[in-house]
Write a protein that holds these residues in place. Structure first.
Motif, PDB file in Angstrom:
ATOM      1  N   ALA A  41       0.839  -1.202   0.000  1.00 25.98           N
ATOM      2  CA  ALA A  41       0.000   0.000   0.000  1.00 25.98           C
ATOM      3  C   ALA A  41       0.877   1.256   0.000  1.00 25.98           C
ATOM      4  O   ALA A  41       0.599   2.214  -0.731  1.00 25.98           O
ATOM      5  N   TYR A  42       1.933   1.226   0.784  1.00 26.57           N
ATOM      6  CA  TYR A  42       2.872   2.352   0.840  1.00 26.57           C
ATOM      7  C   TYR A  42       3.539   2.564  -0.519  1.00 26.57           C
ATOM      8  O   TYR A  42       3.556   3.675  -1.051  1.00 26.57           O
ATOM      9  N   ARG A  43       4.062   1.488  -1.091  1.00 27.24           N
ATOM     10  CA  ARG A  43       4.718   1.590  -2.406  1.00 27.24           C
ATOM     11  C   ARG A  43       3.730   2.013  -3.481  1.00 27.24           C
ATOM     12  O   ARG A  43       4.076   2.771  -4.388  1.00 27.24           O
ATOM     13  N   GLY A  44       2.492   1.544  -3.396  1.00 24.33           N
ATOM     14  CA  GLY A  44       1.467   1.927  -4.365  1.00 24.33           C
ATOM     15  C   GLY A  44       1.190   3.417  -4.341  1.00 24.33           C
ATOM     16  O   GLY A  44       1.017   4.054  -5.382  1.00 24.33           O
ATOM     17  N   LEU A  45       1.137   3.988  -3.145  1.00 22.35           N
ATOM     18  CA  LEU A  45       0.945   5.436  -3.019  1.00 22.35           C
ATOM     19  C   LEU A  45       2.115   6.209  -3.620  1.00 22.35           C
ATOM     20  O   LEU A  45       1.918   7.170  -4.367  1.00 22.35           O
ATOM     21  N   LEU A  46       3.320   5.776  -3.315  1.00 19.79           N
ATOM     22  CA  LEU A  46       4.495   6.450  -3.862  1.00 19.79           C
ATOM     23  C   LEU A  46       4.536   6.349  -5.387  1.00 19.79           C
ATOM     24  O   LEU A  46       4.853   7.319  -6.078  1.00 19.79           O
ATOM     25  N   ARG A  47       4.172   5.194  -5.909  1.00 25.03           N
ATOM     26  CA  ARG A  47       4.146   4.990  -7.368  1.00 25.03           C
ATOM     27  C   ARG A  47       3.107   5.898  -8.026  1.00 25.03           C
ATOM     28  O   ARG A  47       3.372   6.537  -9.045  1.00 25.03           O
ATOM     29  N   ALA A  48       1.935   5.999  -7.434  1.00 27.25           N
ATOM     30  CA  ALA A  48       0.876   6.859  -7.977  1.00 27.25           C
ATOM     31  C   ALA A  48       1.318   8.319  -7.967  1.00 27.25           C
ATOM     32  O   ALA A  48       1.071   9.062  -8.923  1.00 27.25           O
ATOM     33  N   GLN A  49       1.980   8.732  -6.909  1.00 30.53           N
ATOM     34  CA  GLN A  49       2.463  10.103  -6.813  1.00 30.53           C
ATOM     35  C   GLN A  49       3.529  10.394  -7.865  1.00 30.53           C
ATOM     36  O   GLN A  49       3.495  11.438  -8.526  1.00 30.53           O
ATOM     37  N   ALA A  87       5.793  12.351  -1.108  1.00 31.69           N
ATOM     38  CA  ALA A  87       6.466  11.221  -0.464  1.00 31.69           C
ATOM     39  C   ALA A  87       6.713  11.499   1.012  1.00 31.69           C
ATOM     40  O   ALA A  87       6.526  10.616   1.861  1.00 31.69           O
ATOM     41  N   ARG A  88       7.106  12.724   1.330  1.00 32.45           N
ATOM     42  CA  ARG A  88       7.334  13.111   2.729  1.00 32.45           C
ATOM     43  C   ARG A  88       6.032  13.021   3.523  1.00 32.45           C
ATOM     44  O   ARG A  88       5.998  12.473   4.629  1.00 32.45           O
ATOM     45  N   PHE A  89       4.946  13.526   2.951  1.00 32.99           N
ATOM     46  CA  PHE A  89       3.647  13.468   3.622  1.00 32.99           C
ATOM     47  C   PHE A  89       3.229  12.010   3.849  1.00 32.99           C
ATOM     48  O   PHE A  89       2.789  11.647   4.944  1.00 32.99           O
ATOM     49  N   THR A  90       3.377  11.191   2.824  1.00 32.52           N
ATOM     50  CA  THR A  90       2.996   9.779   2.918  1.00 32.52           C
ATOM     51  C   THR A  90       3.811   9.071   3.993  1.00 32.52           C
ATOM     52  O   THR A  90       3.261   8.337   4.820  1.00 32.52           O
ATOM     53  N   ARG A  91       5.112   9.297   4.001  1.00 34.21           N
ATOM     54  CA  ARG A  91       5.978   8.668   4.996  1.00 34.21           C
ATOM     55  C   ARG A  91       5.566   9.092   6.402  1.00 34.21           C
ATOM     56  O   ARG A  91       5.455   8.262   7.308  1.00 34.21           O
ATOM     57  N   ASN A  92       5.340  10.391   6.589  1.00 34.75           N
ATOM     58  CA  ASN A  92       4.939  10.887   7.912  1.00 34.75           C
ATOM     59  C   ASN A  92       3.622  10.283   8.365  1.00 34.75           C
ATOM     60  O   ASN A  92       3.452   9.948   9.539  1.00 34.75           O
ATOM     61  N   GLU A  93       2.652  10.141   7.449  1.00 34.75           N
ATOM     62  CA  GLU A  93       1.357   9.551   7.806  1.00 34.75           C
ATOM     63  C   GLU A  93       1.514   8.082   8.193  1.00 34.75           C
ATOM     64  O   GLU A  93       0.904   7.628   9.160  1.00 34.75           O
ATOM     65  N   PHE A  94       2.333   7.346   7.449  1.00 34.13           N
ATOM     66  CA  PHE A  94       2.545   5.938   7.788  1.00 34.13           C
ATOM     67  C   PHE A  94       3.239   5.814   9.141  1.00 34.13           C
ATOM     68  O   PHE A  94       2.863   4.975   9.951  1.00 34.13           O
ATOM     69  N   GLN A 141      -8.181  -0.833   8.153  1.00 34.94           N
ATOM     70  CA  GLN A 141      -8.809   0.429   7.747  1.00 34.94           C
ATOM     71  C   GLN A 141      -7.770   1.381   7.143  1.00 34.94           C
ATOM     72  O   GLN A 141      -8.018   1.999   6.107  1.00 34.94           O
ATOM     73  N   LEU A 142      -6.612   1.498   7.762  1.00 27.62           N
ATOM     74  CA  LEU A 142      -5.567   2.388   7.270  1.00 27.62           C
ATOM     75  C   LEU A 142      -5.025   1.928   5.918  1.00 27.62           C
ATOM     76  O   LEU A 142      -4.765   2.745   5.036  1.00 27.62           O
ATOM     77  N   VAL A 143      -4.875   0.627   5.746  1.00 26.77           N
ATOM     78  CA  VAL A 143      -4.403   0.095   4.459  1.00 26.77           C
ATOM     79  C   VAL A 143      -5.438   0.376   3.374  1.00 26.77           C
ATOM     80  O   VAL A 143      -5.090   0.765   2.262  1.00 26.77           O
ATOM     81  N   GLN A 144      -6.712   0.215   3.706  1.00 24.70           N
ATOM     82  CA  GLN A 144      -7.765   0.511   2.728  1.00 24.70           C
ATOM     83  C   GLN A 144      -7.768   1.992   2.348  1.00 24.70           C
ATOM     84  O   GLN A 144      -7.942   2.328   1.178  1.00 24.70           O
ATOM     85  N   VAL A 145      -7.547   2.858   3.303  1.00 26.02           N
ATOM     86  CA  VAL A 145      -7.469   4.294   3.018  1.00 26.02           C
ATOM     87  C   VAL A 145      -6.290   4.574   2.077  1.00 26.02           C
ATOM     88  O   VAL A 145      -6.422   5.331   1.114  1.00 26.02           O
ATOM     89  N   ALA A 146      -5.154   3.950   2.341  1.00 32.37           N
ATOM     90  CA  ALA A 146      -3.978   4.139   1.483  1.00 32.37           C
ATOM     91  C   ALA A 146      -4.252   3.626   0.071  1.00 32.37           C
ATOM     92  O   ALA A 146      -3.890   4.285  -0.921  1.00 32.37           O
ATOM     93  N   GLU A 147      -4.905   2.479  -0.043  1.00 36.09           N
ATOM     94  CA  GLU A 147      -5.233   1.931  -1.364  1.00 36.09           C
ATOM     95  C   GLU A 147      -6.230   2.815  -2.107  1.00 36.09           C
ATOM     96  O   GLU A 147      -6.106   3.040  -3.314  1.00 36.09           O
TER      97      GLU A 147
END
Length: 123
Positions: free
Chosen positions: A9-17, A32-39, A54-60
């Protein structure tokens, strides 16, 4: 919930960005900084499987939203005032009919739309 699904899910967000903001290093770094901080901020909830799911679903969902519904406006090199949208093959290009219908239903009387339409008519 597996650790690999969280990482996916983390890598998917970074890839989309990266894909959405291609050639804009500053936006990619900010996202990427925002995503890392949220995780990292939510790392403490890792012991609760329901919260983690729930958090993984939000990330997806965020990854899908970025991929399909966010476009980048790029300034045209020939003009300081013109921009063009960088549409990717994944960008959803639906019709605006649903938006027009929703706007029409909420506007009510003529001239009461956005941007102070009623106030402009009163003058």
């Amino acid at each position: 919930m597996s650790h690999s699904r969280v990482l996916a899910a983390y890598r998917g967000l970074l890839r989309a960005q990266r894909k959405t903001f291609r050639n804009d290093g500053a936006r990619i770094a900010d996202a990427a900084r925002f995503t890392r901080n949220e995780f990292l901020k939510n790392k403490k909830d890792i012991s609760d499987p329901a919260k983690l799911e729930q958090l993984v679903q939000v990330a997806e969902q965020a990854s899908a939203l970025i991929t399909h519904n966010v476009v980048q406006a790029v300034r045209k090199p020939t003009s300081s005032e013109l921009f063009e949208l960088r549409i990717t093959p994944d960008t959803e290009l639906g019709s605006n009919d649903s938006i027009k219908k929703a706007r029409g239903a909420s506007v009510g009387a003529v001239g009461t739309g956005c941007c102070g339409g009623a106030a402009k008519q009163a003058h």
